[in-house]
Motif scaffolding. Structure first.
Motif, PDB file in Angstrom:
ATOM      1  N   PRO A   9      60.217 -33.528  -7.131  1.00  0.00           N
ATOM      2  CA  PRO A   9      61.455 -33.550  -6.805  1.00  0.00           C
ATOM      3  C   PRO A   9      61.984 -31.656  -6.983  1.00  0.00           C
ATOM      4  O   PRO A   9      61.542 -31.278  -7.923  1.00  0.00           O
ATOM      5  CB  PRO A   9      62.086 -34.080  -7.551  1.00  0.00           C
ATOM      6  N   ALA A  10      62.656 -31.174  -5.974  1.00  0.00           N
ATOM      7  CA  ALA A  10      63.088 -29.747  -5.748  1.00  0.00           C
ATOM      8  C   ALA A  10      64.050 -29.637  -5.180  1.00  0.00           C
ATOM      9  O   ALA A  10      64.392 -28.625  -4.549  1.00  0.00           O
ATOM     10  CB  ALA A  10      61.618 -29.215  -5.076  1.00  0.00           C
ATOM     11  N   ALA A  11      64.848 -30.792  -5.202  1.00  0.00           N
ATOM     12  CA  ALA A  11      66.364 -30.645  -4.572  1.00  0.00           C
ATOM     13  C   ALA A  11      67.465 -29.953  -5.209  1.00  0.00           C
ATOM     14  O   ALA A  11      68.665 -30.045  -4.831  1.00  0.00           O
ATOM     15  CB  ALA A  11      66.666 -32.100  -3.825  1.00  0.00           C
ATOM     16  N   GLY A  12      67.373 -30.069  -6.677  1.00  0.00           N
ATOM     17  CA  GLY A  12      68.397 -29.556  -7.525  1.00  0.00           C
ATOM     18  C   GLY A  12      68.942 -28.109  -7.175  1.00  0.00           C
ATOM     19  O   GLY A  12      68.191 -27.410  -6.608  1.00  0.00           O
ATOM     20  N   PHE A  13      70.200 -27.847  -7.700  1.00  0.00           N
ATOM     21  CA  PHE A  13      70.684 -26.585  -7.385  1.00  0.00           C
ATOM     22  C   PHE A  13      70.203 -25.579  -8.196  1.00  0.00           C
ATOM     23  O   PHE A  13      70.671 -24.206  -8.052  1.00  0.00           O
ATOM     24  CB  PHE A  13      72.274 -26.659  -7.280  1.00  0.00           C
ATOM     25  N   GLY A  14      69.740 -25.957  -9.625  1.00  0.00           N
ATOM     26  CA  GLY A  14      69.207 -24.833 -10.457  1.00  0.00           C
ATOM     27  C   GLY A  14      70.354 -23.887 -10.973  1.00  0.00           C
ATOM     28  O   GLY A  14      70.314 -22.672 -10.739  1.00  0.00           O
ATOM     29  N   THR A  15      71.445 -24.430 -11.414  1.00  0.00           N
ATOM     30  CA  THR A  15      72.610 -24.096 -11.624  1.00  0.00           C
ATOM     31  C   THR A  15      72.698 -23.204 -12.995  1.00  0.00           C
ATOM     32  O   THR A  15      73.256 -22.309 -12.985  1.00  0.00           O
ATOM     33  CB  THR A  15      73.925 -24.819 -12.004  1.00  0.00           C
ATOM     34  N   ARG A  16      71.405 -23.491 -13.766  1.00  0.00           N
ATOM     35  CA  ARG A  16      71.440 -22.762 -14.834  1.00  0.00           C
ATOM     36  C   ARG A  16      70.806 -21.208 -14.721  1.00  0.00           C
ATOM     37  O   ARG A  16      70.657 -20.430 -15.690  1.00  0.00           O
ATOM     38  CB  ARG A  16      70.271 -23.197 -15.851  1.00  0.00           C
ATOM     39  N   LYS A  26      65.036 -22.351  -7.059  1.00  0.00           N
ATOM     40  CA  LYS A  26      64.558 -21.969  -8.658  1.00  0.00           C
ATOM     41  C   LYS A  26      63.077 -22.029  -8.458  1.00  0.00           C
ATOM     42  O   LYS A  26      62.381 -21.289  -9.154  1.00  0.00           O
ATOM     43  CB  LYS A  26      65.296 -23.335  -9.527  1.00  0.00           C
ATOM     44  N   GLU A  27      62.602 -23.290  -7.761  1.00  0.00           N
ATOM     45  CA  GLU A  27      60.957 -23.407  -7.981  1.00  0.00           C
ATOM     46  C   GLU A  27      60.181 -22.030  -7.198  1.00  0.00           C
ATOM     47  O   GLU A  27      58.984 -21.911  -7.517  1.00  0.00           O
ATOM     48  CB  GLU A  27      60.775 -24.467  -6.872  1.00  0.00           C
ATOM     49  N   GLN A 103      66.516 -34.601   0.550  1.00  0.00           N
ATOM     50  CA  GLN A 103      67.258 -35.211   0.040  1.00  0.00           C
ATOM     51  C   GLN A 103      68.736 -34.574   0.277  1.00  0.00           C
ATOM     52  O   GLN A 103      68.939 -33.412   0.029  1.00  0.00           O
ATOM     53  CB  GLN A 103      67.239 -35.057  -1.609  1.00  0.00           C
ATOM     54  N   PRO A 106      72.423 -33.980  -3.564  1.00  0.00           N
ATOM     55  CA  PRO A 106      71.710 -34.025  -4.907  1.00  0.00           C
ATOM     56  C   PRO A 106      72.305 -35.127  -5.694  1.00  0.00           C
ATOM     57  O   PRO A 106      73.094 -34.813  -6.703  1.00  0.00           O
ATOM     58  CB  PRO A 106      71.947 -32.511  -5.581  1.00  0.00           C
ATOM     59  N   LEU A 107      71.876 -36.272  -5.429  1.00  0.00           N
ATOM     60  CA  LEU A 107      72.263 -37.360  -6.278  1.00  0.00           C
ATOM     61  C   LEU A 107      71.455 -37.785  -7.415  1.00  0.00           C
ATOM     62  O   LEU A 107      71.486 -39.116  -7.759  1.00  0.00           O
ATOM     63  CB  LEU A 107      72.294 -38.664  -5.368  1.00  0.00           C
ATOM     64  N   GLY A 108      70.678 -36.734  -8.012  1.00  0.00           N
ATOM     65  CA  GLY A 108      70.063 -36.852  -9.039  1.00  0.00           C
ATOM     66  C   GLY A 108      68.472 -37.237  -8.815  1.00  0.00           C
ATOM     67  O   GLY A 108      67.977 -37.413  -8.042  1.00  0.00           O
ATOM     68  N   LEU A 109      67.845 -37.024 -10.072  1.00  0.00           N
ATOM     69  CA  LEU A 109      66.442 -36.879 -10.179  1.00  0.00           C
ATOM     70  C   LEU A 109      65.650 -38.185  -9.653  1.00  0.00           C
ATOM     71  O   LEU A 109      64.732 -38.652  -8.942  1.00  0.00           O
ATOM     72  CB  LEU A 109      65.742 -36.724 -11.512  1.00  0.00           C
ATOM     73  N   ALA A 112      66.116 -38.483  -5.860  1.00  0.00           N
ATOM     74  CA  ALA A 112      65.062 -37.858  -5.213  1.00  0.00           C
ATOM     75  C   ALA A 112      63.764 -38.657  -5.346  1.00  0.00           C
ATOM     76  O   ALA A 112      63.082 -38.564  -4.098  1.00  0.00           O
ATOM     77  CB  ALA A 112      64.996 -36.448  -6.101  1.00  0.00           C
TER      78      ALA A 112
HETATM   79  P1  UTP Z   1      67.466 -30.507 -13.227  1.00  0.00           P
HETATM   80  O1  UTP Z   1      68.216 -31.299 -14.336  1.00  0.00           O
HETATM   81  O2  UTP Z   1      66.783 -29.349 -13.768  1.00  0.00           O
HETATM   82  O3  UTP Z   1      68.388 -29.790 -12.323  1.00  0.00           O
HETATM   83  O4  UTP Z   1      66.373 -31.308 -12.550  1.00  0.00           O
HETATM   84  P2  UTP Z   1      68.558 -28.423 -11.358  1.00  0.00           P
HETATM   85  O5  UTP Z   1      69.377 -28.516 -10.423  1.00  0.00           O
HETATM   86  O6  UTP Z   1      67.125 -28.221 -10.980  1.00  0.00           O
HETATM   87  O7  UTP Z   1      68.865 -27.387 -12.562  1.00  0.00           O
HETATM   88  P3  UTP Z   1      70.182 -27.076 -13.313  1.00  0.00           P
HETATM   89  O8  UTP Z   1      69.994 -28.008 -14.578  1.00  0.00           O
HETATM   90  O9  UTP Z   1      71.276 -27.271 -12.569  1.00  0.00           O
HETATM   91  O10 UTP Z   1      69.859 -25.767 -13.651  1.00  0.00           O
HETATM   92  C1  UTP Z   1      65.303 -31.802 -12.801  1.00  0.00           C
HETATM   93  C2  UTP Z   1      64.437 -31.846 -11.493  1.00  0.00           C
HETATM   94  O11 UTP Z   1      64.925 -32.731 -10.633  1.00  0.00           O
HETATM   95  C3  UTP Z   1      65.234 -32.343  -9.373  1.00  0.00           C
HETATM   96  C4  UTP Z   1      65.255 -30.645  -9.549  1.00  0.00           C
HETATM   97  O12 UTP Z   1      64.995 -30.146  -8.560  1.00  0.00           O
HETATM   98  C5  UTP Z   1      64.503 -30.584 -10.930  1.00  0.00           C
HETATM   99  O13 UTP Z   1      63.055 -30.329 -10.206  1.00  0.00           O
HETATM  100  N1  UTP Z   1      66.457 -32.716  -8.816  1.00  0.00           N
HETATM  101  C6  UTP Z   1      67.462 -32.802  -9.463  1.00  0.00           C
HETATM  102  C7  UTP Z   1      66.349 -33.217  -7.409  1.00  0.00           C
HETATM  103  O14 UTP Z   1      65.449 -33.185  -6.735  1.00  0.00           O
HETATM  104  N2  UTP Z   1      67.554 -33.822  -6.941  1.00  0.00           N
HETATM  105  C8  UTP Z   1      68.561 -33.900  -7.551  1.00  0.00           C
HETATM  106  O15 UTP Z   1      69.499 -34.542  -7.119  1.00  0.00           O
HETATM  107  C9  UTP Z   1      68.748 -33.492  -8.692  1.00  0.00           C
END
Ligand code: UTP
Length: 286
Positions: A9-16, A26-27, A103, A106-109, A112
């Motif tokens: 899963p690599a669709a998160g926004f990486g806000t940190r 982020k990846e 995805q 970003p509706l959550g891990l 995904a």
């Molecule tokens: P994180 O909780 O680390 O979120 O997601 P994030 O967006 O990557 O980073 P922060 O917390 O905002 O900095 C855990 C994993 O789940 C994936 C992320 O890409 C990460 O690998 N993920 C999360 C998705 O693929 N989709 C989502 O909707 C949320």
């Protein structure tokens, strides 16, 4: 049963990691000279997994480009006789078979992972969260595959964390069944207080396809996201799930301090960098 497929899963926004992750996934942030996700892909390959499914989203095309053939770059390196670099670049694109799915929101891990159902084809599969970097003698996923061969059901990677840190993780309540192996009795996502144990879930999983039904039953939690931990809570009602304390040092490279620690530790293992870096670190004055 052999595990062949791995979901990333690599669709998160990486806000940190903003603003670095505004235009760069982020990846793709580098640890020394390799993007985060490549460490995890190499771990997957070294663990015998041959099909990688990456869940991407908006702004993540650099990941696909990274694992694709780069004809122009390869030609240039060939013309300039940069054989070592050429071999390295060819290795990246030829490593394993990659498939991508997107995805849309970003509706959550959990969500995904859920969208990979049709690509998984009803077999157990691995999941890698590539910002968890695990430095170990035996690849962490390989250790988990061995545990899976013994128990034949879902395995979650866990690590002991100080109780003060438990609120950052999914935490299990477990019953020890063998050295380093626990039957999962309950799970709590990011407990605000009184975590059920000090065993925190780290970003490596082996999941049975039963997880897809559990994900479908899972109601959106915090921020409208479908949490994997909530789906696992549903799964343990009908199937055994085990947690495994892997051997290795884990860095949370999705967090700034963890990222810096991982960079320094990995660079200190590199023959071309370690002496000069150590000297530099010794001489730093606050
Ligand atoms: P994180 O909780 O680390 O979120 O997601 P994030 O967006 O990557 O980073 P922060 O917390 O905002 O900095 C855990 C994993 O789940 C994936 C992320 O890409 C990460 O690998 N993920 C999360 C998705 O693929 N989709 C989502 O909707 C949320």
């Amino acid at each position: 049963m052999k595990i062949k497929k791995a979901v990333f899963p690599a669709a998160g926004f990486g806000t940190r990691f903003l603003p670095a992750t505004k235009a760069i996934p982020k990846e793709m942030l580098p640890l020394v000279d390799k993007p985060l996700i490549q460490y995890a892909v190499e771990e997957a390959k070294a663990s015998g997994l041959s099909e990688i499914i990456i869940v991407t989203g908006m702004g993540k095309t650099a990941i696909e480009d990274h694992f694709d053939t780069s004809f122009e770059l390869e030609m240039l390196l060939r013309e300039r006789d940069k054989t070592e670099l050429l071999k390295m670049i060819e290795n990246v694109s030829g490593m394993v078979h990659f498939a991508y799915t997107r995805q849309k929101k970003p509706l959550g891990l959990g969500h995904a992972i859920g969208i990979t159902k049709n690509l998984i084809n009803n077999e157990p599969f691995a999941v890698f969260l590539s910002d968890d970097i695990i430095d170990s003698k035996t690849p962490a996923m390989k250790q988990m595959v061995e545990v899976f061969q013994r128990y034949g059901t879902s395995i979650l990677a866990v690590q002991k964390v100080p109780k003060s840190q438990a609120h950052l993780y999914g935490v299990i309540k477990g019953k020890k069944v063998a050295p380093g192996v626990y039957k999962v009795l309950d799970l709590v996502e990011k407990p605000k207080s009184n975590p059920p144990s000090d065993l925190a879930i780290i970003g490596r999983y082996i999941l049975t396809p039963g997880i897809f039904n559990s994900l479908e039953e899972t109601k959106p939690g915090k921020g409208g996201e479908i949490q994997l931990t909530d789906a696992l809570k549903i799964l343990i009602r009908t199937q055994d799930v085990f947690a495994f304390e892997f051997e290795g040092t884990r860095y949370d490279a999705g967090d700034k301090l963890g990222f810096l620690k991982a960079n320094i530790s990995l660079a200190l293992k590199r023959p071309d960098l370690k002496a000069d870096l150590r000297k530099f670190l010794r001489n730093i004055k606050n």
